[in-house]
Design a protein around this motif. Sequence first.
Motif, PDB file in Angstrom:
ATOM      1  N   PHE A   1      59.318  31.456  13.487  1.00 21.77           N
ATOM      2  CA  PHE A   1      60.289  30.928  12.538  1.00 21.77           C
ATOM      3  C   PHE A   1      61.604  30.908  12.508  1.00 21.77           C
ATOM      4  CE2 PHE A   1      61.962  30.359   8.168  1.00 21.77           C
ATOM      5  CZ  PHE A   1      61.252  29.222   7.677  1.00 21.77           C
ATOM      6  N   TYR A   2      62.122  32.398  12.506  1.00 15.54           N
ATOM      7  CA  TYR A   2      63.436  32.703  12.508  1.00 15.54           C
ATOM      8  C   TYR A   2      64.211  32.411  14.020  1.00 15.54           C
ATOM      9  CZ  TYR A   2      63.460  34.695   8.030  1.00 15.54           C
ATOM     10  OH  TYR A   2      63.385  34.990   6.651  1.00 15.54           O
ATOM     11  N   LEU A   3      63.446  31.794  15.115  1.00 14.92           N
ATOM     12  CA  LEU A   3      64.028  31.522  16.196  1.00 14.92           C
ATOM     13  C   LEU A   3      65.017  30.110  15.804  1.00 14.92           C
ATOM     14  CD1 LEU A   3      61.269  31.723  18.772  1.00 14.92           C
ATOM     15  CD2 LEU A   3      63.350  33.382  18.375  1.00 14.92           C
ATOM     16  N   PHE A   4      64.449  29.254  14.596  1.00 16.87           N
ATOM     17  CA  PHE A   4      64.942  28.222  14.368  1.00 16.87           C
ATOM     18  C   PHE A   4      65.852  28.003  13.014  1.00 16.87           C
ATOM     19  CE2 PHE A   4      61.245  27.728  17.114  1.00 16.87           C
ATOM     20  CZ  PHE A   4      61.832  27.005  18.047  1.00 16.87           C
ATOM     21  N   GLN A   5      65.705  29.251  12.449  1.00 16.21           N
ATOM     22  CA  GLN A   5      66.417  29.350  11.123  1.00 16.21           C
ATOM     23  C   GLN A   5      67.536  30.610  11.576  1.00 16.21           C
ATOM     24  OE1 GLN A   5      65.853  27.090   8.737  1.00 16.21           O
ATOM     25  NE2 GLN A   5      64.171  26.251   9.716  1.00 16.21           N
ATOM     26  N   GLN A   6      68.629  30.764  10.541  1.00 13.54           N
ATOM     27  CA  GLN A   6      69.246  31.733  10.727  1.00 13.54           C
ATOM     28  C   GLN A   6      68.368  33.069   9.863  1.00 13.54           C
ATOM     29  OE1 GLN A   6      72.358  31.925  12.019  1.00 13.54           O
ATOM     30  NE2 GLN A   6      72.204  34.437  11.571  1.00 13.54           N
ATOM     31  N   PRO A   7      68.245  34.114  10.890  1.00 17.74           N
ATOM     32  CA  PRO A   7      67.740  35.206  10.141  1.00 17.74           C
ATOM     33  C   PRO A   7      68.883  36.313   9.721  1.00 17.74           C
ATOM     34  CG  PRO A   7      67.797  35.541  12.466  1.00 17.74           C
ATOM     35  CD  PRO A   7      68.446  34.261  12.264  1.00 17.74           C
ATOM     36  N   PRO A   8      68.786  37.171   8.737  1.00 17.58           N
ATOM     37  CA  PRO A   8      69.723  38.247   8.369  1.00 17.58           C
ATOM     38  C   PRO A   8      69.665  39.168   9.777  1.00 17.58           C
ATOM     39  CG  PRO A   8      67.694  38.669   7.257  1.00 17.58           C
ATOM     40  CD  PRO A   8      67.453  37.284   7.886  1.00 17.58           C
ATOM     41  N   LEU A   9      70.987  39.729   9.843  1.00 22.62           N
ATOM     42  CA  LEU A   9      71.072  40.739  10.879  1.00 22.62           C
ATOM     43  C   LEU A   9      70.035  41.780  10.774  1.00 22.62           C
ATOM     44  CD1 LEU A   9      72.522  42.067  13.464  1.00 22.62           C
ATOM     45  CD2 LEU A   9      74.348  42.854  11.619  1.00 22.62           C
ATOM     46  N   LEU A  10      69.968  42.407   9.543  1.00 24.49           N
ATOM     47  CA  LEU A  10      68.985  43.385   9.012  1.00 24.49           C
ATOM     48  C   LEU A  10      68.204  42.743   8.011  1.00 24.49           C
ATOM     49  CD1 LEU A  10      70.921  46.526   9.937  1.00 24.49           C
ATOM     50  CD2 LEU A  10      69.099  45.627  11.260  1.00 24.49           C
ATOM     51  N   PHE A  11      66.920  43.004   7.787  1.00 29.54           N
ATOM     52  CA  PHE A  11      66.170  42.598   6.635  1.00 29.54           C
ATOM     53  C   PHE A  11      66.408  43.547   5.462  1.00 29.54           C
ATOM     54  CE2 PHE A  11      64.534  40.081  10.003  1.00 29.54           C
ATOM     55  CZ  PHE A  11      64.218  38.916   9.583  1.00 29.54           C
ATOM     56  N   ASN A  12      66.627  44.829   5.699  1.00 30.57           N
ATOM     57  CA  ASN A  12      66.504  45.799   4.697  1.00 30.57           C
ATOM     58  C   ASN A  12      68.053  46.125   4.288  1.00 30.57           C
ATOM     59  OD1 ASN A  12      66.522  48.091   3.141  1.00 30.57           O
ATOM     60  ND2 ASN A  12      65.662  49.523   4.522  1.00 30.57           N
ATOM     61  N   HIS A  13      68.476  45.382   3.100  1.00 32.25           N
ATOM     62  CA  HIS A  13      69.548  45.473   2.413  1.00 32.25           C
ATOM     63  C   HIS A  13      70.117  46.605   1.595  1.00 32.25           C
ATOM     64  CE1 HIS A  13      70.235  41.658   4.226  1.00 32.25           C
ATOM     65  NE2 HIS A  13      69.108  41.262   3.677  1.00 32.25           N
ATOM     66  N   SER A  14      69.225  47.773   1.638  1.00 27.12           N
ATOM     67  CA  SER A  14      69.422  48.730   0.582  1.00 27.12           C
ATOM     68  C   SER A  14      70.810  49.484   0.857  1.00 27.12           C
ATOM     69  CB  SER A  14      68.497  50.017   0.846  1.00 27.12           C
ATOM     70  OG  SER A  14      67.267  49.326   0.813  1.00 27.12           O
ATOM     71  N   TYR A  15      71.417  49.454   1.947  1.00 25.91           N
ATOM     72  CA  TYR A  15      72.573  50.140   2.113  1.00 25.91           C
ATOM     73  C   TYR A  15      73.835  49.367   2.253  1.00 25.91           C
ATOM     74  CZ  TYR A  15      69.753  54.313   2.921  1.00 25.91           C
ATOM     75  OH  TYR A  15      68.656  55.408   2.880  1.00 25.91           O
ATOM     76  N   ASP A  16      73.717  47.986   2.135  1.00 21.23           N
ATOM     77  CA  ASP A  16      74.657  46.998   2.400  1.00 21.23           C
ATOM     78  C   ASP A  16      76.172  47.352   1.788  1.00 21.23           C
ATOM     79  OD1 ASP A  16      73.074  45.169   3.742  1.00 21.23           O
ATOM     80  OD2 ASP A  16      73.219  43.679   2.306  1.00 21.23           O
ATOM     81  N   ALA A  17      76.209  47.844   0.516  1.00 21.10           N
ATOM     82  CA  ALA A  17      77.305  47.976  -0.122  1.00 21.10           C
ATOM     83  C   ALA A  17      77.944  49.257   0.369  1.00 21.10           C
ATOM     84  CB  ALA A  17      77.039  48.430  -1.572  1.00 21.10           C
ATOM     85  N   GLN A  18      77.126  50.309   0.821  1.00 24.41           N
ATOM     86  CA  GLN A  18      77.602  51.385   1.325  1.00 24.41           C
ATOM     87  C   GLN A  18      78.218  51.354   2.745  1.00 24.41           C
ATOM     88  OE1 GLN A  18      74.499  54.508   1.127  1.00 24.41           O
ATOM     89  NE2 GLN A  18      75.704  56.107   1.895  1.00 24.41           N
ATOM     90  N   VAL A  19      77.492  50.298   3.649  1.00 24.57           N
ATOM     91  CA  VAL A  19      78.112  50.211   4.906  1.00 24.57           C
ATOM     92  C   VAL A  19      79.320  49.428   4.814  1.00 24.57           C
ATOM     93  CG1 VAL A  19      77.833  48.800   7.102  1.00 24.57           C
ATOM     94  CG2 VAL A  19      75.704  50.046   6.012  1.00 24.57           C
ATOM     95  N   ALA A  20      79.446  48.535   3.813  1.00 26.97           N
ATOM     96  CA  ALA A  20      80.640  47.436   3.737  1.00 26.97           C
ATOM     97  C   ALA A  20      81.809  48.344   3.333  1.00 26.97           C
ATOM     98  CB  ALA A  20      80.475  46.438   2.706  1.00 26.97           C
ATOM     99  N   ALA A  21      81.658  49.514   2.484  1.00 26.26           N
ATOM    100  CA  ALA A  21      82.809  50.371   2.079  1.00 26.26           C
ATOM    101  C   ALA A  21      82.864  51.445   3.027  1.00 26.26           C
ATOM    102  CB  ALA A  21      82.212  50.888   0.408  1.00 26.26           C
ATOM    103  N   GLY A  22      81.988  51.768   4.162  1.00 29.21           N
ATOM    104  CA  GLY A  22      82.156  52.862   4.886  1.00 29.21           C
ATOM    105  C   GLY A  22      83.180  52.855   6.074  1.00 29.21           C
ATOM    106  N   PRO A  23      83.368  53.785   6.918  1.00 30.50           N
ATOM    107  CA  PRO A  23      84.124  53.841   8.032  1.00 30.50           C
ATOM    108  C   PRO A  23      83.988  52.884   9.044  1.00 30.50           C
ATOM    109  CG  PRO A  23      82.787  55.646   8.276  1.00 30.50           C
ATOM    110  CD  PRO A  23      82.425  55.232   7.028  1.00 30.50           C
ATOM    111  N   TYR A  24      82.737  52.367   9.114  1.00 29.30           N
ATOM    112  CA  TYR A  24      82.308  51.432  10.261  1.00 29.30           C
ATOM    113  C   TYR A  24      82.033  49.944   9.817  1.00 29.30           C
ATOM    114  CZ  TYR A  24      81.097  56.096  11.961  1.00 29.30           C
ATOM    115  OH  TYR A  24      81.077  57.250  12.635  1.00 29.30           O
ATOM    116  N   ALA A  25      82.571  49.571   8.725  1.00 25.56           N
ATOM    117  CA  ALA A  25      82.313  48.562   8.118  1.00 25.56           C
ATOM    118  C   ALA A  25      83.082  47.155   8.981  1.00 25.56           C
ATOM    119  CB  ALA A  25      83.345  48.159   6.879  1.00 25.56           C
ATOM    120  N   ALA A  26      84.155  47.523   9.829  1.00 25.74           N
ATOM    121  CA  ALA A  26      84.700  46.473  10.591  1.00 25.74           C
ATOM    122  C   ALA A  26      83.750  46.272  11.866  1.00 25.74           C
ATOM    123  CB  ALA A  26      86.130  46.921  11.395  1.00 25.74           C
ATOM    124  N   ASP A  27      83.215  47.463  12.556  1.00 20.98           N
ATOM    125  CA  ASP A  27      82.222  47.468  13.544  1.00 20.98           C
ATOM    126  C   ASP A  27      81.154  46.545  13.132  1.00 20.98           C
ATOM    127  OD1 ASP A  27      83.714  48.868  14.743  1.00 20.98           O
ATOM    128  OD2 ASP A  27      82.926  50.789  14.615  1.00 20.98           O
TER     129      ASP A  27
END
Lengths: 554, 30
Positions: A295-321
């Motif tokens: 199904f996700y071959l034809f629909q846009q999947p999220p990069l990662l399905f577990n979003h528990s750390y999204d905010a932490q990653v966005a504010a972290g040192p590797y956000a640009a990467d």
Amino acid sequence: MTILDWFVVAAYVGWVVIDGLRRSKGTDKVDGYFLASRSLPWWAVGLSVMATQMSAVTMVGTTGQGYVSGLRFVQFYFGLPLAMVILSLTVVPFFTRARVYTAYEYLERRFDVRTRSLAAFLFLMGRAFSLGVTLAAPAVVMSAILGWHLPATVAAICVPMIIYTTIGGVQAVAWTDVKQMFIVVFGMSAAVVVLLYGILQHVPLGQAMHLAGAAGRLHAVDFTFDATETYTIWTGMIGGLFLMLAYFGCDQSQVQRYLTARSIDEARHSLLMSAYVKIPLQLLILMSGVLVFVFYLFQQPPLLFNHSYDAQVAAGPYAADYRSVEEQFNREIAVRRDAATSGDREAFLASDARVRELRSRAADIVKQTTGDQRYSDVNYVFPTFITTRMPIGLVGLMIAAIFVAAMSASGGELNALATATIIDFYRRHWVTQASESHYLMVSKLATVFWGLFACVVAIFAANQGSLIEVVNRYGSIYYGSLLGVFILAILTKRATAAGAFWGMLAGMAVVLTVAWTLPIAFLWHNLIGAVVVVVVGMLISVLSGAPARETQRV
Amino acid sequence: MPGMVKNYVAVIVIEAAIIVALWWFGNVFS
């Protein structure tokens, strides 16, 4: 989730609890409370047996495994049908004729109280902690998906489950299981229909299967003989056989299910229902995961399905990467979609490999940022699909099914823990002569105690990945030994009480040593444990010169 | 053949058929 979905969740959970409470009518005696007065029909017992193993982890974790690695996990169950046949011929008639409450009660009749108490103690320790883990795993996932605090999710699962299990006893557990199995099969079938509808908008079914197969998702049978490989036909057929024999033959949470059947033949039929249905059911769940992948071959999947750390990653040192990986991922998804649609196998496989590599890099960034080396999104794939892609109403039904799956798998275990506590320890060692009402009251107190204990373990285990691993390892250490002691009890005449007791300890010692020193897949531990107990137990029995005795016919 | 024995034989035969079918399915779509 819409209001209608929440209404469906509340209605289903409410129905389960109210119906559970209604079942308390026939449970005014210990026999009714723990064994439903041995009155349940085979089909209800059979569905209850399957529901006890069909935890919420099965619904979220097994579908996730289907998404990531395909159908190969089904090999884990290849030993189950043969195990059910063997158990129907051996322990089912023994336990049913013996009219025991627990499997361990039989060990005292055959050997001595020491062997019974050790086996019951091993069961209590292993099952109490694994019950906590059974609750923790879905609670963590559902907390992240629904945005709830973990203790609130644990309470949402535990409080209704403790109420109906405590008041309704095994009848409430069994009839909740029956409802749950129908809802799970209906819900998973509905998910398959939604998935197929989405896929067939883009490619015919044959091409969809070729895409899944090309990506290795349909490779279900692996004949490689490698002791370190967890899922092969050999680990399933041999290691899995011994695990299933131990689980269904010696684990009170399973034995108690078929002790509630009306007769020996009804108990046998209930086990054979699993023998017929378990593998197809597991294939349905794994196939749902495979179809989510397509199904996700034809629909846009999220990069990662577990979003528990999204905010932490966005504010972290590797956000640009992370953002850079996400942009590459989105471009690659478009390339993969084109290759999949056109049927260009080489381009599809090359692109799919790049998608996997980008997902792996993103997971590494999350691990580096948060320090959580156990980060994984496998268990989040299916809940994400449910909450974002399924129609209104069905979302609520599936979320309710996951919650009630956690309850129904745990309710049976909770009832079994209370049974072993009261029958094998309280009534056997501490208060041997008391009224039915007294034993019924302490049985309910034991149910509440183990329920609260499991809640605390669940909240603690959720933040302790290593604890989950320890609990799983512990389970594989004692299961084989328990099986070994029941083999000695039922299939041999020479085995003595001393042989059984010391053989069981030797089995656990050997498996413990093997588990910590050799890289052998854990399914083999069950075989090793059983063999060591039988060999050591028989050696001690023969060398001690005790006379052969009749295997107890009960 | 008594009823339960028929059931036992059917369980083994059906499992063997499922394993062969899965192996075939994996080979056809690979």
